[in-house]
Design a protein around this motif. Structure first.
Motif, PDB file in Angstrom:
ATOM      1  N   UNK A  32       8.480   6.763  -6.155  1.00  0.00           N
ATOM      2  CA  UNK A  32       7.585   7.144  -7.115  1.00  0.00           C
ATOM      3  C   UNK A  32       7.155   6.083  -8.249  1.00  0.00           C
ATOM      4  N   UNK A  33       8.370   5.380  -8.585  1.00  0.00           N
ATOM      5  CA  UNK A  33       7.978   4.197  -9.489  1.00  0.00           C
ATOM      6  C   UNK A  33       7.716   2.949  -8.946  1.00  0.00           C
ATOM      7  N   UNK A  34       7.330   2.645  -7.717  1.00  0.00           N
ATOM      8  CA  UNK A  34       6.689   1.609  -7.227  1.00  0.00           C
ATOM      9  C   UNK A  34       5.506   0.813  -7.730  1.00  0.00           C
ATOM     10  N   UNK A  35       5.623  -0.362  -7.969  1.00  0.00           N
ATOM     11  CA  UNK A  35       4.531  -1.179  -8.468  1.00  0.00           C
ATOM     12  C   UNK A  35       3.814  -2.135  -7.734  1.00  0.00           C
ATOM     13  N   UNK A  49       0.851  -1.226  -0.002  1.00  0.00           N
ATOM     14  CA  UNK A  49      -0.058  -0.212   0.197  1.00  0.00           C
ATOM     15  C   UNK A  49       1.004   1.164   0.005  1.00  0.00           C
ATOM     16  N   UNK A  50       2.132   1.166  -0.209  1.00  0.00           N
ATOM     17  CA  UNK A  50       2.940   2.316  -0.211  1.00  0.00           C
ATOM     18  C   UNK A  50       2.582   3.160  -1.298  1.00  0.00           C
ATOM     19  N   UNK A  51       2.811   4.618  -1.008  1.00  0.00           N
ATOM     20  CA  UNK A  51       2.433   5.528  -2.041  1.00  0.00           C
ATOM     21  C   UNK A  51       3.550   5.889  -3.178  1.00  0.00           C
ATOM     22  N   UNK A  52       2.815   6.126  -4.376  1.00  0.00           N
ATOM     23  CA  UNK A  52       3.830   6.274  -5.490  1.00  0.00           C
ATOM     24  C   UNK A  52       4.319   7.658  -5.338  1.00  0.00           C
ATOM     25  N   UNK A  53       5.384   8.028  -4.418  1.00  0.00           N
ATOM     26  CA  UNK A  53       6.082   9.266  -4.157  1.00  0.00           C
ATOM     27  C   UNK A  53       7.378   9.200  -3.656  1.00  0.00           C
ATOM     28  N   UNK A  54       8.001  10.432  -3.840  1.00  0.00           N
ATOM     29  CA  UNK A  54       9.320  10.524  -3.484  1.00  0.00           C
ATOM     30  C   UNK A  54      10.428   9.355  -4.087  1.00  0.00           C
TER      31      UNK A  54
END
Lengths: 413, 433
Positions: free
Chosen positions: A307-310, A299-304
């Motif tokens: 940003x490129x997490x999937x 549930x991590x955020x696509x940020x910082x």
């Protein structure tokens, strides 16, 4: 419970007598704590799931596991029935117990900002077994936790492995020094005036590791007079260089993952890539250096830096034969911690095979932490750490009905 | 001000008229109209951005309709997020504690890819709020997840002729103690009361000048939106957590007679009967664990059950980036897990939020004449394994999971999200107690 026979002084005789008496008093309770769990499905994780199975628990250990046909439940066992049983969950990386729910200075011990490299900081000196969040995650089935110093410093300190039960620190500790927690990334620059750049972060780590190498070499000098005075910092780093502990490096962007891999090669230490948001782009590189992976919460955020997490990372890495352990990691504000079960559940909806989802929070982290002889699956002889559910463990509306650690029920229900 | 509004109405009507298209019928799904009983094997027909019919298998489908087979799927109204920070909204700049003049409208990036994330979560209407940290951080914006180039493409006018509310906060959040900010709860309430008292006087002057416009007071950008608040047109969205702060908010609401929605309401379960008695709705957040700040220590996932059972009009919000727009349906599911009635949880995702924004005549349920805002789910809304397959806004398919470009915003990946910095910054802003 071991009775230690000391030299036969009068004082010790008395002590032994007491220990035997206490033992006699406790024994009937232990006998009572012999439990049989009957379940529609037992996910052993180490082997195939058992339908209509039984787990026998004796003296805090798993005595037997098998089908109801195979196992006759002895008369003096308390029988508990459940729909589903899984091994107790193992959080591969958390700061719970050092970072408290209040989020005020007095309960935040996961990050010491006086200096960016402090490998001498021990988690055992800071962990609070009675922290509210420890009890909270336990209610969601976490029975073992790799916790300790947090993210945000080049070397923030040591980590440890605990059982999430209530008790004195020594009673709940499985491994007092598990790894050295390190971070390379933007968060470090936010916490210290220097390092202020990526290049400086790596330069500072290399400088200290070179000093540690020199320290270790001098410590091995045959001439004891030439050995340097004990330095706690370099003692801790020496354990890393000698391969006694692994480096847990939180890195998320591709270039930071590569920075960690380069450091591991240069100083020949065992690397665990933590966070690993872009690990899916560097599968060959990670395999080549035999690094292990602890993956950020789904549930991590696509940020910082992420940003490129999937949300497909766990599935992609698993398919590429990189064993994945999912973590709750660190949260700085609200919510103060993720719930491990829900993170694995979400990964399962993004392509991670169901049983691999269970493994990512049981056997995989047990292996990564070197504690798989004790925990991580439902097998004879392992600690009786179990979670009972009233349905599919991952499903939103399923509830955790009971949690057991070392053969004792520890949940509110 | 009024001319400005008419211009917007004109723009919206134009947009709708240009979409003269064939009717589209979705056949065979389990339909949750929300305001009426679920329909097995039902049919929804939409045309020109509106729902033209909802019914069971016997419903007559126009001969020129494009028919989509939705067998095995679930169709429900688009989800209303009553509190979001997507798009990089701004409000007060910490130069003052009360900023009724600051409009999030002027700051939001209408092309933010955060909105794609919202669509992937099945959200079709958002209340975008300025960040907190102020007693009053500014005016909020009600938006539809339409294709947009400029803000005018996004906004939606409500039944009161407005496209936003007013964001307020109490508790530790605005208690900064320096630079004109309160350091205590009593001072916070006193400052609120002082401003509302001034707004009341200003309103009286305007009312007295009804027959003689030469007597109108000078325009005051700070007080004008508060006159709308006092007239019951502009709803106050009130960030509050603790039991005592909740009751303080209700006290202010009653004293000045404005309309409000309580937001977050972490300790709502402790005073659910008092909230119910006040008639003030609650928009709640569902988080993974209690704590993270002192005010959220007694947060409980039973909040949804406690409030809705007490009879409080209850809705959900993401507070994105505090929680993720893609997981708002999950928030409802987690509330059901903690004892909330399923039907009430579905209402909380849709019609209740619409009511809080004075938009329930247009959105929040599947009814003839309402906007064609709906989502197609692969299964039970409260199952982990269910996916939002399509999100439709005003008769246009805005998200389709089978389209890789859309799905990327659900899953994430390399260089998928680009303009998240603004939302990230906003989260940091939000977390500054």
């Amino acid at each position: 419970m071991k009775l230690v026979i000391n030299k036969s002084t009068k004082k010790n005789q008395m002590k032994n007598l007491y220990q035997i008496l206490i033992g006699l008093l406790v024994m009937p309770f232990i006998a009572h704590s012999q439990t049989a769990i009957k379940a529609e499905i037992i996910y052993t994780v180490s082997g195939a799931a058992i339908k209509n199975g039984v787990v026998l628990i004796k003296d805090g250990k798993i005595e037997r596991v098998g089908t109801a046909k195979e196992i006759d439940i002895p008369k003096n066992y308390t029988v508990v029935t459940s729909k589903v049983v899984t091994p107790g969950f193992i959080d591969a990386r958390s700061v719970v117990g050092l970072s408290g729910a209040l989020n005020i200075p007095t309960d935040q011990d996961q990050l010491e900002k006086s200096s960016p490299i402090q490998p001498e900081l021990r988690a055992i000196d800071a962990y609070n077994p009675e922290e509210k969040l420890v009890a909270y995650v336990r209610e969601f089935g976490v029975t073992t936790m790799h916790t300790g110093h947090g993210i945000g410093a080049l070397v923030s300190g040591q980590t440890m492995v605990v059982k999430t039960k209530s008790g004195k620190i020594d009673e709940v500790t499985l491994v007092p020094m598990e790894m050295l927690a390190m971070t390379i990334g933007a968060s470090v620059e936010g916490n210290f005036t220097s390092p202020g750049t990526k290049a400086k972060q790596i330069a500072m780590i290399r400088t200290e590791f070179l000093k540690a190498q020199a320290y270790l070499q001098k410590q091995n000098d045959k001439d004891t007079a030439k050995r340097p005075a004990i330095d706690l910092k370099y003692e801790a780093l020496s354990k890393l260089l000698k391969g006694e502990v692994k480096a847990l490096i939180t890195v998320n962007s591709s270039n930071d993952i590569m920075n960690a891999i380069r450091l591991a090669k240069e100083f020949n230490f065992k690397l665990v890539i933590d966070g690993a948001a872009e690990a899916y782009r560097l599968i060959d590189e990670i395999k080549a250096c035999k690094a292990e992976v602890i993956l950020h919460s789904t549930m991590s955020r696509n940020a910082g830096d992420m940003i490129n997490m999937t949300r497909e990372s766990a599935a992609i890495l698993t398919a590429a034969n990189i064993q994945v352990s999912i973590e709750t990691g660190f949260e700085g504000y609200v919510p103060k911690t993720h719930v491990l079960l829900f993170e694995a559940a979400l990964a399962v909806t993004y392509g991670l095979p169901y049983e691999e989802g269970l493994k990512s929070i049981t056997l995989n982290p047990a292996k990564l932490l070197g504690i798989d002889k004790r925990v991580g699956s439902i097998e004879k002889g392992k600690d009786a750490d179990l979670v009972l559910f009233d349905g599919d463990p991952f499903e939103y509306l399923t509830k955790v009905s009971k949690v057991m650690i070392d053969g004792q029920w520890v949940s509110k229900n | 001000m009024k001319k400005f509004l008419f211009l917007f109405i004109g723009l919206i009507i134009c947009a709708n008229l240009s979409a003269q298209d064939k009717p589209v019928a979705f056949k065979g799904a389990l339909i949750y109209p929300i305001t009426s009983q679920p329909i097995q094997n039902g049919i929804v027909i939409v045309q020109n951005g509106k729902i033209i019919a909802v019914g069971d298998a016997s419903l007559k489908i126009p001969s020129d309709a494009v028919i989509t087979d939705a067998k095995g799927k679930v169709i429900m109204p688009g989800i209303v997020d009553t509190h979001s920070h997507l798009g990089g909204p701004e409000g007060g700049d910490y130069s003052a504690a009360l900023n009724p003049d600051a409009r999030a409208f002027d700051a939001i990036n209408p092309t933010s890819d955060g909105f794609k994330k919202a669509l992937a979560g099945g959200l079709t209407t958002l209340n975008i709020m300025p960040g907190s940290g102020h007693l009053m951080s500014g005016q909020t914006v009600y938006v539809k997840m339409r294709e947009a180039k400029v803000m005018e493409d996004l906004i939606i006018l409500n039944e009161k002729g407005l496209f936003g509310g007013m964001k307020m906060a109490n508790g530790t959040n605005p208690m900064r103690g320096t630079g004109g900010f309160p350091a205590t709860r009593a001072k916070s309430a006193a400052m609120d009361r002082d401003l509302f008292t001034k707004a009341k006087e200003y309103k009286n002057k305007i009312d007295k000048a009804a027959k003689d416009s030469s007597k109108l007071p000078e325009r005051d950008l700070r007080l004008e939106p508060l006159v709308e608040v006092l007239e019951g047109k502009r709803v106050v969205h009130f960030h509050t957590h603790k039991e005592n702060d909740i009751l303080t908010a209700i006290r202010l609401i009653k004293e000045f007679g404005f309309r409000a929605v309580l937001h977050h309401v972490s300790e709502g379960w402790k005073v659910s009967n008092e909230i119910a008695k006040s008639g003030v709705p609650c928009s709640i957040i569902v988080i993974e664990s209690p704590g993270g700040k002192l005010e959220a220590m007694d947060y409980s996932s039973t909040n949804g059950a406690a409030l809705s059972n007490a009879g409080v009009l209850t809705g959900f919000h993401t507070d994105d980036g505090v929680t993720d727009s893609r997981l708002l349906i999950r928030a409802a599911a987690m509330s059901v897990r903690a004892g909330m009635d399923k039907e009430k949880a579905l209402e909380a995702l849709t019609i209740n939020g619409a009511k809080m924004l004075d938009l329930s005549s247009r959105i929040g349920s599947l009814e003839k004449g309402k906007d064609a805002d709906f989502i197609i789910l692969s299964g039970d809304p409260f199952s982990l394994y269910t996916k939002v397959e399509q999100t439709w806004v005003e008769g246009k398919k805005r998200y389709d999971i089978t389209n890789p470009a859309d799905k990327a915003f659900l899953v994430g990946g390399f260089k998928v999200y680009s303009s998240q910095r603004e939302e990230y910054m906003n989260h940091e802003d939000e977390i500054g107690n």
